[in-house]
Scaffold this motif. Structure first.
Motif, PDB file in Angstrom:
ATOM      1  N   ARG A   1       0.807  -1.252  -0.084  1.00 37.55           N
ATOM      2  CA  ARG A   1      -0.022   0.056  -0.117  1.00 37.55           C
ATOM      3  C   ARG A   1       0.739   1.336   0.041  1.00 37.55           C
TER       4      ARG A   1
ATOM      5  N   ALA B   1      -5.954   2.580   3.403  1.00 39.04           N
ATOM      6  CA  ALA B   1      -4.779   3.550   2.789  1.00 39.04           C
ATOM      7  C   ALA B   1      -3.749   3.726   4.048  1.00 39.04           C
TER       8      ALA B   1
ATOM      9  N   VAL C   1      -6.151   4.453  -1.638  1.00 41.58           N
ATOM     10  CA  VAL C   1      -6.894   3.181  -1.256  1.00 41.58           C
ATOM     11  C   VAL C   1      -6.407   1.964  -1.973  1.00 41.58           C
TER      12      VAL C   1
END
Length: 387
Positions: free
Chosen positions: A130, A166, A173
């Motif tokens: 991420r 996120a 996200v």
């Protein structure tokens, strides 16, 4: 293995008060054998990302000169900076990659220079998850330029993570990974390791599971909300991706090449985090029989992760020494243990940590950049003449 139930870093860092060392040669300069590798001393150059890759995320001239300067000092081990195993996992457009053979061929230039000086090297393999920028050129799906919506850049580039969380309120996200995505990541690590060993001819590979990267995201309860076999239900399920990767990496590189794991001991979100999960994860890693060394670090899973030194009770003890020493006591000689983090601030104390068996290998980063003769300086401070 020795049980240290409910151990916390507060319970152990206050006990680390080393006396002066009387041994000769100093413990930092004891040799160490790891599988088929011989380290001439316990000093290791940490992985330090330069984000200075050349075209195609390949090794550039800067890397050749940097690693040559390290090997000329003859440390026991040189960690080559993190190399991304998949273009979707890049943390930066200039991060080094090892997702294709050309990248591995360029890496061999660095490895050859290191080997000319008789040094041992290991490459760190990683995926940003991420925290990555993904694999894209700044255009959305319609071919238009990226736009910002509520301060979050929408560039149409997909990033992946265990769960759709996120990193912060300005970050994209990520897509929650499917089982097919997980299978692809496992294969990416395995193939990257194979390239590094078979093409680049590195001496060892390190799997990065720390600093908030993809594998750390699977490990952490803060970022893994899955309910499948790779989910948050237990240490075993959160650790499964790493274990699957270790299995496939070993299959690809053969039995002799050492595998290291750089492992986050805790997320540094509050002062009294338990180390029980960390020790349980280490047990699973050691039980594979595939890992020769665990390199201890911590934090950076979220923007709220605190610096290690701010959570320890004794500012004179390098931040990760307490965590590494708990692990070393727990696993004893079943696996080597190293750590990084301001280890060069007191050479006499560092030597005593190694002498007393709190760590086996000392990983030092900035010091090697700032002192072109760090190994000699350490030897001089310990009144040891290098031969």
């Amino acid at each position: 293995m020795t049980s240290l139930s409910s151990a916390t870093y507060n319970s152990i860092d206050s006990k680390l008060d080393p006396a002066s060392s009387k041994q000769s040669p100093p413990a930092l300069f004891y040799p160490l054998d790891i599988n088929n590798l011989h380290l001439r001393n316990r000093l290791a150059v940490s992985s330090m990302c330069s984000y200075a890759a050349g075209p195609g995320n390949q090794i550039a001239n800067l890397h050749l000169s940097r690693y040559k300067s390290f090997s000329a000092q003859h440390p026991g081990l040189i960690m080559i900076e993190g190399m991304c195993v998949d273009p979707k996992g890049k943390l930066d457009d200039k991060e080094l990659g090892i997702w294709n053979d050309k990248q591995a061929e360029k890496l061999k230039d660095v490895v050859d220079e290191i080997h000319k000086d008789g040094c041992v090297c290991c490459v760190q393999l990683s995926h940003g998850g991420r925290k990555a920028i993904g694999d894209g050129g700044g255009l959305n799906d319609n071919g238009n330029a990226s736009v910002a919506i509520n301060d979050v850049v929408d560039d149409g580039v997909e990033i992946i993570a265990p769960s759709a969380i996120a990193y912060d309120n300005r970050s994209k996200v990520p897509k929650e990974m499917s089982l097919a995505d997980i299978k692809h990541v496992i294969a990416s690590f395995a193939q990257a390791a194979k390239r590094a060993v078979k093409i680049s001819e590195v001496d060892a590979v390190e799997i990065s599971c720390c600093n908030g990267n993809l594998l750390h995201q699977f490990m952490s309860k803060a970022t893994n909300l899955r309910q499948d076999e790779y989910g948050c239900q237990s240490v075993q399920t959160r650790c499964k991706l790493l274990l699957d990767i270790l299995d496939q990496v070993r299959h690809q590189i053969g039995a002799q090449t050492p595998i290291f794991v750089k492992l986050s001991a805790c997320d540094n979100l509050f002062k009294d985090e338990s180390l029980d999960d960390f020790l349980a994860i280490a047990d699973l890693i050691v039980a594979t029989g595939q890992v020769s060394l665990i390199h201890v670090t911590s934090g950076k899973i979220t923007p709220n992760s605190k610096p290690r030194y701010a959570l320890n009770s004794d500012p004179n003890v390098p931040g990760h020494i307490p965590l590494a020493s708990v692990l070393k006591k727990h696993i004893d000689d079943e696996c080597l243990v190293g750590c990084s983090g301001a280890l060069d601030m007191d050479v006499l104390r560092l030597n005593k940590y190694v002498e007393d068996g709190l760590i086996d290998v000392a990983f030092i980063g900035q010091g090697f950049l700032e002192m072109p003769d760090l190994v000699n300086q350490f030897a001089a401070k310990l009144h040891y003449k290098l031969t």
